[in-house]
Scaffold this motif. Structure first.
Motif, PDB file in Angstrom:
ATOM      1  N   GLU A 199       0.824  -1.208   0.000  1.00  0.00           N
ATOM      2  CA  GLU A 199       0.000   0.000   0.000  1.00  0.00           C
ATOM      3  C   GLU A 199       0.859   1.259   0.000  1.00  0.00           C
ATOM      4  O   GLU A 199       0.546   2.241  -0.686  1.00  0.00           O
ATOM      5  CB  GLU A 199      -0.932  -0.009   1.205  1.00  0.00           C
ATOM      6  N   LEU A 200       1.953   1.242   0.751  1.00  0.00           N
ATOM      7  CA  LEU A 200       2.845   2.399   0.774  1.00  0.00           C
ATOM      8  C   LEU A 200       3.453   2.650  -0.597  1.00  0.00           C
ATOM      9  O   LEU A 200       3.581   3.802  -1.029  1.00  0.00           O
ATOM     10  CB  LEU A 200       3.946   2.191   1.816  1.00  0.00           C
ATOM     11  N   LYS A 201       3.815   1.586  -1.303  1.00  0.00           N
ATOM     12  CA  LYS A 201       4.400   1.747  -2.634  1.00  0.00           C
ATOM     13  C   LYS A 201       3.373   2.296  -3.618  1.00  0.00           C
ATOM     14  O   LYS A 201       3.709   3.095  -4.501  1.00  0.00           O
ATOM     15  CB  LYS A 201       4.968   0.417  -3.125  1.00  0.00           C
ATOM     16  N   GLU A 202       2.120   1.890  -3.473  1.00  0.00           N
ATOM     17  CA  GLU A 202       1.061   2.447  -4.319  1.00  0.00           C
ATOM     18  C   GLU A 202       0.887   3.940  -4.063  1.00  0.00           C
ATOM     19  O   GLU A 202       0.773   4.741  -4.998  1.00  0.00           O
ATOM     20  CB  GLU A 202      -0.246   1.701  -4.059  1.00  0.00           C
ATOM     21  N   GLN A 203       0.865   4.329  -2.795  1.00  0.00           N
ATOM     22  CA  GLN A 203       0.711   5.743  -2.452  1.00  0.00           C
ATOM     23  C   GLN A 203       1.914   6.563  -2.924  1.00  0.00           C
ATOM     24  O   GLN A 203       1.770   7.688  -3.392  1.00  0.00           O
ATOM     25  CB  GLN A 203       0.524   5.895  -0.941  1.00  0.00           C
TER      26      GLN A 203
END
Length: 291
Positions: A132-136
């Motif tokens: 999720e952090l990489k998507e954000q």
């Protein structure tokens, strides 16, 4: 009139905080010999022994304990004056994303240091899973992220290799049961790693908990209902490390750093802080493993 040297005081504070000269040298980006020389210069100038070197580690003498509170105040005041009067470009906001399992011990130190050295920079901390952090980060919603993954993607910088280990309840026996009951969060990046190793070693296992809540995972493990994979050194204090060889080895994960090209004036020093903190953390882990 005699004056105390702030450089030597900074090294003294770093040694006291880190618990050793080697780890302090990592924080300060100095060699061990340079830090030792600064400590000797401070002791010679005061005519006092500040460190008790008779044991295996480094401890403060009574004089050192008394000096520490003054030294910390002097170093902090020096850094605050410098930051407020000379770094007018350090102003803005940074969104920092960190997986929940590696927030400690580094991130509180980073935020504290930023509050001292970069008082005009507001830090928004978010905690989530690596995917999720990489998507954000890809959307530009986060300026800096740390991740835990087998290898960094393009633009990622590996900071530290950390073994992925099995943990259970303190004094627990869940690791002996078959099928082995394992607690995973639905979005946990370690889930496919552990599942693959179970299949590879033909170990009968089942999901003990199906939840997106890390708190529920923690409660289940603490109650000795399941085991779970955690990065070594980052488990809750009430977990016990399951000895090697009992369950399949889970290999190593990398703590990686991704930084945006935007806001270079304020991001560059933050990235350097993170690199230095994890470098020092790696040095400390190596020393503990050698003991």
């Amino acid at each position: 009139m005699r004056n105390l040297d702030l450089t030597t005081l900074r090294s003294f504070v770093a040694v006291a905080d880190a618990g050793g000269v080697t780890r302090a040298a990592g924080f300060l980006n100095l060699t061990q010999s340079a830090v030792s020389m600064q400590l000797k210069r401070l002791e010679d100038g005061l005519g006092l022994a500040l460190l008790d070197r008779s044991g295996r580690g480094v401890a403060l003498t009574p004089a050192g304990e008394q000096l520490l509170k003054y030294a910390r105040r002097m170093v902090d005041l020096n850094d605050e004056i410098y930051a407020r009067l000379t770094r007018q470009d350090w102003e803005g906001e940074i969104v920092l994303g960190v997986p929940h399992d590696i927030v400690y011990p580094v991130i509180p130190r980073i935020i504290k240091r930023m509050g001292r050295d970069m008082p005009r920079v507001r830090v928004q901390l978010i905690s989530s899973y690596t995917a999720e952090l990489k998507e954000q980060f890809a959307r530009g919603a986060v300026d800096v992220i740390l991740t835990t993954e087998a290898d960094p993607a393009e633009g990622g910088e590996p900071l530290l290799d950390v073994p992925l280990r099995w943990y259970g309840a303190a004094g627990g026996s869940a690791w002996k049961s078959r099928p082995l009951r394992i607690a995973f969060s639905r979005r946990c990046g370690f889930r496919p790693v552990a599942a693959a190793m179970m299949e590879q070693h033909d170990i009968d296992w089942e999901l003990a908990v199906d939840s997106e809540s890390d708190r529920i995972i923690e409660v289940s493990v603490t109650a000795d209902l399941a085991v779970t994979p955690v990065l070594e050194g980052h488990a809750p204090a009430h977990y016990d490390l399951i000895p090697r060889g009992v369950l399949p080895d889970l290999g190593v994960q990398k703590i990686c750093l991704y930084g945006s090209a935007a806001k270079p004036q304020i991001l560059a020093p933050v990235l350097e802080m993170l690199r230095a903190e994890f470098r020092a953390l790696g040095t400390r882990g190596t020393e503990m493993a050698a003991q």
